[in-house]
Design a protein around this motif. Structure first.
Motif, PDB file in Angstrom:
ATOM      1  N   GLU A  26       0.817  -1.221   0.000  1.00 12.43           N
ATOM      2  CA  GLU A  26       0.000   0.000   0.000  1.00 12.43           C
ATOM      3  C   GLU A  26       0.850   1.269   0.000  1.00 12.43           C
ATOM      4  OE1 GLU A  26       0.341  -1.320   4.372  1.00 12.43           O
ATOM      5  OE2 GLU A  26       0.196  -2.232   2.374  1.00 12.43           O
ATOM      6  N   HIS A  27       2.166   1.118  -0.071  1.00  5.18           N
ATOM      7  CA  HIS A  27       3.063   2.269  -0.118  1.00  5.18           C
ATOM      8  C   HIS A  27       3.598   2.478  -1.533  1.00  5.18           C
ATOM      9  CE1 HIS A  27       4.071   1.652   4.439  1.00  5.18           C
ATOM     10  NE2 HIS A  27       2.838   2.096   4.228  1.00  5.18           N
ATOM     11  N   GLN A  28       3.832   3.733  -1.894  1.00  6.46           N
ATOM     12  CA  GLN A  28       4.367   4.053  -3.213  1.00  6.46           C
ATOM     13  C   GLN A  28       5.455   5.113  -3.069  1.00  6.46           C
ATOM     14  OE1 GLN A  28       3.922   2.637  -6.296  1.00  6.46           O
ATOM     15  NE2 GLN A  28       5.643   3.996  -6.747  1.00  6.46           N
ATOM     16  N   LEU A  29       6.479   5.025  -3.905  1.00 13.96           N
ATOM     17  CA  LEU A  29       7.595   5.968  -3.905  1.00 13.96           C
ATOM     18  C   LEU A  29       7.759   6.533  -5.300  1.00 13.96           C
ATOM     19  CD1 LEU A  29      10.071   7.296  -2.566  1.00 13.96           C
ATOM     20  CD2 LEU A  29      11.339   5.183  -3.027  1.00 13.96           C
ATOM     21  N   SER A  30       7.756   7.856  -5.417  1.00 13.19           N
ATOM     22  CA  SER A  30       7.863   8.522  -6.711  1.00 13.19           C
ATOM     23  C   SER A  30       8.972   9.567  -6.670  1.00 13.19           C
ATOM     24  CB  SER A  30       6.546   9.200  -7.089  1.00 13.19           C
ATOM     25  OG  SER A  30       5.486   8.265  -7.135  1.00 13.19           O
ATOM     26  N   PHE A  31       9.694   9.673  -7.778  1.00 12.26           N
ATOM     27  CA  PHE A  31      10.763  10.658  -7.901  1.00 12.26           C
ATOM     28  C   PHE A  31      10.482  11.577  -9.085  1.00 12.26           C
ATOM     29  CE2 PHE A  31      12.883   7.027  -5.891  1.00 12.26           C
ATOM     30  CZ  PHE A  31      13.496   7.640  -4.813  1.00 12.26           C
ATOM     31  N   ILE A  32      10.550  12.872  -8.843  1.00 11.69           N
ATOM     32  CA  ILE A  32      10.548  13.866  -9.912  1.00 11.69           C
ATOM     33  C   ILE A  32      11.989  14.357 -10.045  1.00 11.69           C
ATOM     34  CG2 ILE A  32       9.650  16.093 -10.698  1.00 11.69           C
ATOM     35  CD1 ILE A  32       7.161  15.505  -8.935  1.00 11.69           C
ATOM     36  N   ILE A  33      12.496  14.390 -11.241  1.00 14.01           N
ATOM     37  CA  ILE A  33      13.920  14.641 -11.445  1.00 14.01           C
ATOM     38  C   ILE A  33      14.208  16.140 -11.432  1.00 14.01           C
ATOM     39  CG2 ILE A  33      15.828  14.382 -13.095  1.00 14.01           C
ATOM     40  CD1 ILE A  33      14.502  11.711 -13.922  1.00 14.01           C
ATOM     41  N   GLY A  34      15.282  16.529 -10.740  1.00 20.34           N
ATOM     42  CA  GLY A  34      15.708  17.923 -10.666  1.00 20.34           C
ATOM     43  C   GLY A  34      17.031  18.127 -11.374  1.00 20.34           C
ATOM     44  N   ASN A  35      17.640  19.274 -11.173  1.00 16.06           N
ATOM     45  CA  ASN A  35      18.883  19.589 -11.874  1.00 16.06           C
ATOM     46  C   ASN A  35      20.101  18.913 -11.257  1.00 16.06           C
ATOM     47  OD1 ASN A  35      17.819  21.700  -9.997  1.00 16.06           O
ATOM     48  ND2 ASN A  35      19.902  22.481 -10.095  1.00 16.06           N
ATOM     49  N   HIS A  36      20.050  18.555  -9.975  1.00 21.18           N
ATOM     50  CA  HIS A  36      21.189  17.869  -9.354  1.00 21.18           C
ATOM     51  C   HIS A  36      21.157  16.362  -9.576  1.00 21.18           C
ATOM     52  CE1 HIS A  36      23.550  20.822  -6.917  1.00 21.18           C
ATOM     53  NE2 HIS A  36      22.486  21.557  -7.204  1.00 21.18           N
ATOM     54  N   ASP A  37      20.003  15.814  -9.902  1.00 26.20           N
ATOM     55  CA  ASP A  37      19.929  14.372 -10.160  1.00 26.20           C
ATOM     56  C   ASP A  37      19.452  14.080 -11.581  1.00 26.20           C
ATOM     57  OD1 ASP A  37      17.286  15.117  -9.734  1.00 26.20           O
ATOM     58  OD2 ASP A  37      17.125  14.093  -7.813  1.00 26.20           O
ATOM     59  N   GLN A  38      19.880  14.903 -12.514  1.00 26.51           N
ATOM     60  CA  GLN A  38      19.567  14.720 -13.924  1.00 26.51           C
ATOM     61  C   GLN A  38      20.014  13.341 -14.425  1.00 26.51           C
ATOM     62  OE1 GLN A  38      21.326  17.740 -16.382  1.00 26.51           O
ATOM     63  NE2 GLN A  38      20.633  16.857 -18.309  1.00 26.51           N
ATOM     64  N   GLY A  39      21.038  12.773 -13.785  1.00 25.94           N
ATOM     65  CA  GLY A  39      21.552  11.471 -14.184  1.00 25.94           C
ATOM     66  C   GLY A  39      20.525  10.356 -14.113  1.00 25.94           C
ATOM     67  N   PHE A  40      19.424  10.538 -13.372  1.00 23.34           N
ATOM     68  CA  PHE A  40      18.381   9.510 -13.320  1.00 23.34           C
ATOM     69  C   PHE A  40      17.699   9.323 -14.674  1.00 23.34           C
ATOM     70  CE2 PHE A  40      18.108  10.016  -8.553  1.00 23.34           C
ATOM     71  CZ  PHE A  40      18.491   8.714  -8.285  1.00 23.34           C
TER      72      PHE A  40
END
Length: 355
Positions: free
Chosen positions: A108-122
């Motif tokens: 029932e848990h979810q993890l989401s990432f929105i990419i920024g300028n410091h982690d552009q490598g994702f």
């Protein structure tokens, strides 16, 4: 009534850990709250929230994938370079990533990432895959933004001409034919100007707004401030006339553009414009490192700030601060409630003293 909440944090800037391999303190690390983060997640997944659907949204600049010390020229980032950078972060913050792994063990848990300028490598597929292998294959990545239920979430760097990049053209071939990240001007600045100076001036990238710091320095520390400003100008011209045509193109900007990017309020103006001209009733940004909550004609703008130390030069909030801010999106109310909060931790009632 839906028993669900979403938590939004941004700008954690996890580095390679608090110490180097030899035990020496790492002056480049910006995140010192692994245990506090673990308590934060525990609180919102236990007690009254035990049976809730919980989503954690990390809104950009999750990790520091701008680590020039492993790069041949200090600035050109290949896919293997990004892989090594992320592996360093994983090794340096074992408690943090174990917390995320345990969080995602619950369906029932979810993890989401929105990419920024410091982690552009994702945006490299292999980097995304590495993080999924460490935490969960159910992780969701969003290259620029996320929206749902009248709420719009974006890191905010794309409204800043010095830190925005094309998420579709995130990589390019450099003048030597290598496939590298198509990083923005601001990333060059962090890696070749800020990073080399953090050992002597660890607070250099924590000062907001920088324009006021320069004005203060010219008045009270004239010689050293002039040295920093002159080196910034030299940095610009070295890159403006670099042999790499792609780099020269990125630096075809003027001082007015640079100063506009350093304004703390520019992102607020963007958020207000979105609220006024769209059907979104809540806009959530990060990037500026300035937590705030503004109400506008029944709509709201929230900036979740940063979990790193800040040195604020504005007189109303002058000084060094660390505030663990986050947004709580609560589905137990209608319409969905959104509040800006600050985590203080679960305080100990007592402890055994030793003399």
């Amino acid at each position: 009534m839906k028993k669900a909440i979403k938590l939004v944090v941004s700008d954690l800037h996890l580095g390679r850990g608090p110490t180097f391999d030899d035990g020496v303190k790492n002056p480049y690390e910006d995140f010192w709250f692994d245990e506090s983060f673990a308590e934060f997640i525990e609180y919102y997944t236990a007690g009254q929230y035990r049976d809730f659907n919980v989503e954690l949204i990390i809104n950009g600049d999750f990790v520091n994938l701008l680590q020039p010390d492993i790069l041949i020229d200090g600035v050109t980032i290949t896919e293997p370079d990004s892989m090594l950078m992320l592996q360093r972060v994983l090794n340096g913050h074992a408690v943090f990533f174990e917390t995320l792994k345990q969080f995602m063990n619950q369906p029932e848990h979810q993890l989401s990432f929105i990419i920024g300028n410091h982690d552009q490598g994702f945006l490299w597929y292999s980097i995304e895959a590495l993080l999924k292998s460490e935490i969960s294959e159910r992780i969701m990545f969003y290259p620029r933004s996320r929206s749902f239920d009248g709420i719009y979430i974006e890191h905010g760097n794309h409204y800043d001409m010095l830190n925005g990049f094309d998420v579709k053209e995130y990589s390019e071939k450099d003048f030597e034919g290598r496939r590298v990240l198509n990083i923005p001007w601001g990333s060059y600045f962090v890696m070749t100007f800020i990073y080399p100076r953090k050992k002597k001036i660890p607070y250099l990238d924590k000062i907001k707004p920088l324009r006021k710091y320069i004005r203060w320095g010219l008045l009270f520390d004239t010689v050293n401030t002039l040295k920093i400003v002159s080196r910034m100008v030299l940095f610009y011209f070295r890159n403006r006339f670099h042999r790499d045509p792609q780099r020269r193109k990125k630096f075809s900007i003027n001082i007015e553009h640079i100063m506009e990017s350093l304004r703390l309020n520019s992102l607020t103006e963007v958020a207000i414009s979105i609220l006024r001209h769209t059907n979104y009733r809540v806009v959530i940004f990060g990037h500026s490192h300035k937590a705030m909550h503004i109400e506008l004609e029944g709509k709201e703008y929230i900036n979740t700030g940063t979990w790193t130390e800040m040195i604020n030069m504005n007189i109303e909030n002058l000084g060094r601060h660390t505030r663990l801010n986050y947004a709580l999106i609560d589905y137990r109310v209608n319409p969905v409630g959104v509040t800006l909060r600050e985590w203080h931790g679960k305080h100990k009632i007592e402890e055994v003293s030793s003399f």
